[in-house]
Enzyme design. Structure first.
Site, PDB file in Angstrom:
ATOM      1  N   ASP A 249      17.048  57.642  89.527  1.00 54.66           N
ATOM      2  CA  ASP A 249      16.978  56.493  88.617  1.00 54.66           C
ATOM      3  C   ASP A 249      18.302  56.279  87.879  1.00 54.66           C
ATOM      4  O   ASP A 249      18.730  55.141  87.681  1.00 54.66           O
ATOM      5  CB  ASP A 249      15.821  56.681  87.621  1.00 54.66           C
ATOM      6  CG  ASP A 249      14.483  56.731  88.335  1.00 54.66           C
ATOM      7  OD1 ASP A 249      14.276  55.939  89.271  1.00 54.66           O
ATOM      8  OD2 ASP A 249      13.651  57.595  87.992  1.00 54.66           O
TER       9      ASP A 249
ATOM     10  N   HIS B  90       8.831  58.289  86.581  1.00 54.37           N
ATOM     11  CA  HIS B  90       9.474  57.825  87.814  1.00 54.37           C
ATOM     12  C   HIS B  90       8.565  56.886  88.596  1.00 54.37           C
ATOM     13  O   HIS B  90       8.121  57.197  89.696  1.00 54.37           O
ATOM     14  CB  HIS B  90       9.906  59.014  88.686  1.00 54.37           C
ATOM     15  CG  HIS B  90      10.578  58.581  89.957  1.00 54.37           C
ATOM     16  ND1 HIS B  90      11.794  57.939  89.970  1.00 54.37           N
ATOM     17  CD2 HIS B  90      10.179  58.662  91.250  1.00 54.37           C
ATOM     18  CE1 HIS B  90      12.119  57.650  91.218  1.00 54.37           C
ATOM     19  NE2 HIS B  90      11.161  58.079  92.022  1.00 54.37           N
TER      20      HIS B  90
HETATM   21  N1  NAI Z   1      11.635  61.618  93.226  1.00 52.37           N
HETATM   22  C1  NAI Z   1      12.241  60.613  93.820  1.00 52.37           C
HETATM   23  O1  NAI Z   1      13.103  59.980  93.213  1.00 52.37           O
HETATM   24  C2  NAI Z   1      11.912  60.224  95.215  1.00 52.37           C
HETATM   25  C3  NAI Z   1      10.798  60.740  95.837  1.00 52.37           C
HETATM   26  N2  NAI Z   1      10.489  60.410  97.130  1.00 52.37           N
HETATM   27  C4  NAI Z   1       9.289  61.011  97.723  1.00 52.37           C
HETATM   28  O2  NAI Z   1       9.655  62.126  98.531  1.00 52.37           O
HETATM   29  C5  NAI Z   1       8.615  62.378  99.503  1.00 52.37           C
HETATM   30  C6  NAI Z   1       9.212  62.611 100.883  1.00 52.37           C
HETATM   31  O3  NAI Z   1       9.813  61.449 101.362  1.00 52.37           O
HETATM   32  P1  NAI Z   1      10.483  61.419 102.837  1.00 52.37           P
HETATM   33  O4  NAI Z   1      11.324  62.610 103.039  1.00 52.37           O
HETATM   34  O5  NAI Z   1      11.062  60.090 103.006  1.00 52.37           O
HETATM   35  O6  NAI Z   1       9.179  61.564 103.757  1.00 52.37           O
HETATM   36  P2  NAI Z   1       9.101  62.055 105.285  1.00 52.37           P
HETATM   37  O7  NAI Z   1       7.755  61.713 105.785  1.00 52.37           O
HETATM   38  O8  NAI Z   1      10.279  61.579 106.037  1.00 52.37           O
HETATM   39  O9  NAI Z   1       9.241  63.635 105.156  1.00 52.37           O
HETATM   40  C7  NAI Z   1       8.260  64.409 104.574  1.00 52.37           C
HETATM   41  C8  NAI Z   1       8.287  65.759 105.238  1.00 52.37           C
HETATM   42  O10 NAI Z   1       7.291  66.576 104.608  1.00 52.37           O
HETATM   43  C9  NAI Z   1       6.686  67.348 105.608  1.00 52.37           C
HETATM   44  N3  NAI Z   1       5.397  67.838 105.120  1.00 52.37           N
HETATM   45  C10 NAI Z   1       4.215  67.193 105.020  1.00 52.37           C
HETATM   46  N4  NAI Z   1       3.267  68.023 104.543  1.00 52.37           N
HETATM   47  C11 NAI Z   1       3.883  69.204 104.325  1.00 52.37           C
HETATM   48  C12 NAI Z   1       3.439  70.468 103.856  1.00 52.37           C
HETATM   49  N5  NAI Z   1       2.186  70.674 103.489  1.00 52.37           N
HETATM   50  N6  NAI Z   1       4.348  71.457 103.770  1.00 52.37           N
HETATM   51  C13 NAI Z   1       5.633  71.267 104.136  1.00 52.37           C
HETATM   52  N7  NAI Z   1       6.110  70.100 104.604  1.00 52.37           N
HETATM   53  C14 NAI Z   1       5.233  69.095 104.704  1.00 52.37           C
HETATM   54  C15 NAI Z   1       6.566  66.430 106.815  1.00 52.37           C
HETATM   55  O11 NAI Z   1       6.377  67.154 108.007  1.00 52.37           O
HETATM   56  C16 NAI Z   1       7.911  65.714 106.741  1.00 52.37           C
HETATM   57  O12 NAI Z   1       8.895  66.384 107.486  1.00 52.37           O
HETATM   58  C17 NAI Z   1       7.692  61.164  99.411  1.00 52.37           C
HETATM   59  O13 NAI Z   1       6.541  61.504  98.669  1.00 52.37           O
HETATM   60  C18 NAI Z   1       8.522  60.135  98.667  1.00 52.37           C
HETATM   61  O14 NAI Z   1       7.721  59.198  97.980  1.00 52.37           O
HETATM   62  C19 NAI Z   1      11.301  59.566  97.845  1.00 52.37           C
HETATM   63  C20 NAI Z   1      12.429  59.039  97.276  1.00 52.37           C
HETATM   64  C21 NAI Z   1      12.798  59.283  95.916  1.00 52.37           C
HETATM   65  O1  OAA Z   2      10.264  54.113  95.982  1.00 50.74           O
HETATM   66  C1  OAA Z   2       9.758  55.125  96.495  1.00 50.74           C
HETATM   67  O2  OAA Z   2       8.599  55.185  96.886  1.00 50.74           O
HETATM   68  C2  OAA Z   2      10.608  56.342  96.602  1.00 50.74           C
HETATM   69  C3  OAA Z   2      11.181  56.637  95.286  1.00 50.74           C
HETATM   70  O3  OAA Z   2      10.576  57.283  94.451  1.00 50.74           O
HETATM   71  C4  OAA Z   2      12.436  55.977  94.929  1.00 50.74           C
HETATM   72  O4  OAA Z   2      13.164  55.481  95.808  1.00 50.74           O
HETATM   73  O5  OAA Z   2      12.744  55.946  93.733  1.00 50.74           O
END
Ligand code: NAI
Ligand code: OAA
Length: 340
Positions: A173, A200
């Site tokens: 953010d 967030h």
């Molecule tokens: N805090 C923040 O600012 C942000 C948070 N996110 C969040 O991060 C998370 C991941 O996003 P991406 O990497 O794009 O998703 P993705 O689907 O590309 O990757 C997620 C990974 O987690 C793995 N996974 C699923 N269940 C699991 C388990 N029980 N144990 C270990 N690994 C497991 C999957 O196999 C996959 O490789 C989402 O919930 C997304 O909303 C995304 C962007 C920003």
């Molecule tokens: O927007 C989403 O779902 C992933 C996230 O948290 C971000 O990009 O800030």
């Protein structure tokens, strides 16, 4: 190009000169995902990391084998869920990053991810509490406003909760805020520091432009900027058109936060990052977790900075944030109570 290569060479040089006394094991859970892979890459390039442990329900060892050929000093090991994979991955970790979980598709809110991600985060938190109860836990999986309280409840139930070691990663953010404000003001984003507080998701993300380098931004320009910072994630979700949400910028933000924690752990003073932590700031209003600027030290969150002076407009944003945040936090707490 030349400058990029120069700074990469510098990073490599630093990697080779990192001292063994600074050994730090970092674990990434969800390491084969959209965030997990570039995040692991950036950690492999970080000379402060001596051991990288990569876990995913599928693909961890493949990502680890690939990264292990990069000529920096750290070791990289991949783990599958079989046998003691997860606990071996976690054991002796100083930092555990959790990007495991599903991302949004267009039309979804972060809260729509709760049903899937709550149990993923709960189960990983149980394993972390057992295998590495003293590690710093950095929760990236959404909805952060609820997943962080989930981890707290799991750690409490196991008698190992230390609020100073649990962080919701809200770095993206402020990364966005400084980039977006620089685009409006035509400045270098590196010099733009914008405080973003709250949580967030949507209205819980509260940028404090009055505390930025441009406190006089007002009217429609201010409203558009605030809206863009609050809903920046949606821009990426829309552009990826069903293929997920922010991964590369998130990896950069997560790696920056981990680097700050390692700097603080290795003795550097005055390291601060914005992060969603258990916080006294709005406890009197029933909001137990809140993101603000936090000073980091060897034991984690050393000092939670107050919000400081805000404008009347920003106070309105904070009031809206608190109502929503309280519900999100309660949802996480209730989930663990009913699904221990
Ligand atoms: N805090 C923040 O600012 C942000 C948070 N996110 C969040 O991060 C998370 C991941 O996003 P991406 O990497 O794009 O998703 P993705 O689907 O590309 O990757 C997620 C990974 O987690 C793995 N996974 C699923 N269940 C699991 C388990 N029980 N144990 C270990 N690994 C497991 C999957 O196999 C996959 O490789 C989402 O919930 C997304 O909303 C995304 C962007 C920003
Ligand atoms: O927007 C989403 O779902 C992933 C996230 O948290 C971000 O990009 O800030």
């Amino acid at each position: 190009m030349f400058a990029a290569r120069q700074s990469f060479n510098l990073l490599q040089k630093r990697a080779f000169s990192a001292s063994a006394s600074q050994a730090s094991k970092v674990a990434v859970l969800g390491a084969a995902g959209g965030i997990g892979q570039p995040l692991s890459l950036l950690l492999k390039l970080n000379p402060r990391v001596s051991e990288l442990a990569l876990y995913d329900i599928r693909g961890g060892p493949g990502v680890a084998a690939d990264l292990s050929h990069i000529n920096t000093n750290s070791t990289v090991t991949g783990y599958n869920p079989d046998a003691a994979g997860l606990s071996d991955c976690l054991k002796d970790s100083e930092i555990i990053l959790i990007p495991a979980g599903v991302p949004r598709k267009p039309g979804m809110t972060r809260d729509d991810l709760f049903n899937t991600n709550a149990s993923i985060v709960r189960d990983l938190a149980k394993a972390a509490a057992d295998a590495a109860p003293k590690a710093h836990v950095l929760v990236i999986a959404n909805p952060v406003n609820s997943t962080v309280p989930i981890v707290a409840e799991v750690y409490k139930s196991k008698g190992v909760y230390d609020p100073k070691r649990l962080f919701g990663v809200t770095t993206l953010d402020v990364v966005r805020a400084s980039r977006f404000i620089s685009q409006v003001q035509k400045t270098d984003p590196a010099g733009e520091k914008v405080t973003v507080v709250g949580g967030h998701s949507g209205v819980t993300i509260v940028p404090l432009l009055s505390q930025s380098n441009h406190p006089s931004i007002s009217g429609e320009t201010r409203d558009a900027l605030v809206n863009r910072i609050q809903f920046g994630g949606d821009e990426v979700v829309k552009a990826k058109d069903g293929a997920g949400s922010a991964t590369l910028s998130m990896a950069m933000a997560g790696a920056r936060f981990a680097e700050s924690l390692l700097r603080a752990a290795q003795g550097e003073k005055g390291v601060t990052e914005p992060t969603f932590v258990e916080s006294p700031l709005y406890k009197d209003q029933g909001v137990d977790f809140f993101a603000s600027q936090v000073e980091l030290g060897p034991n984690g969150a050393e000092k939670i900075h107050p919000i400081g002076k805000v404008s009347e407009y920003e106070q309105g944003l904070i009031d809206k944030c608190l109502g929503e945040l309280k519900k999100n936090i309660q949802k996480g707490v209730d989930f663990v109570k009913s699904n221990p």
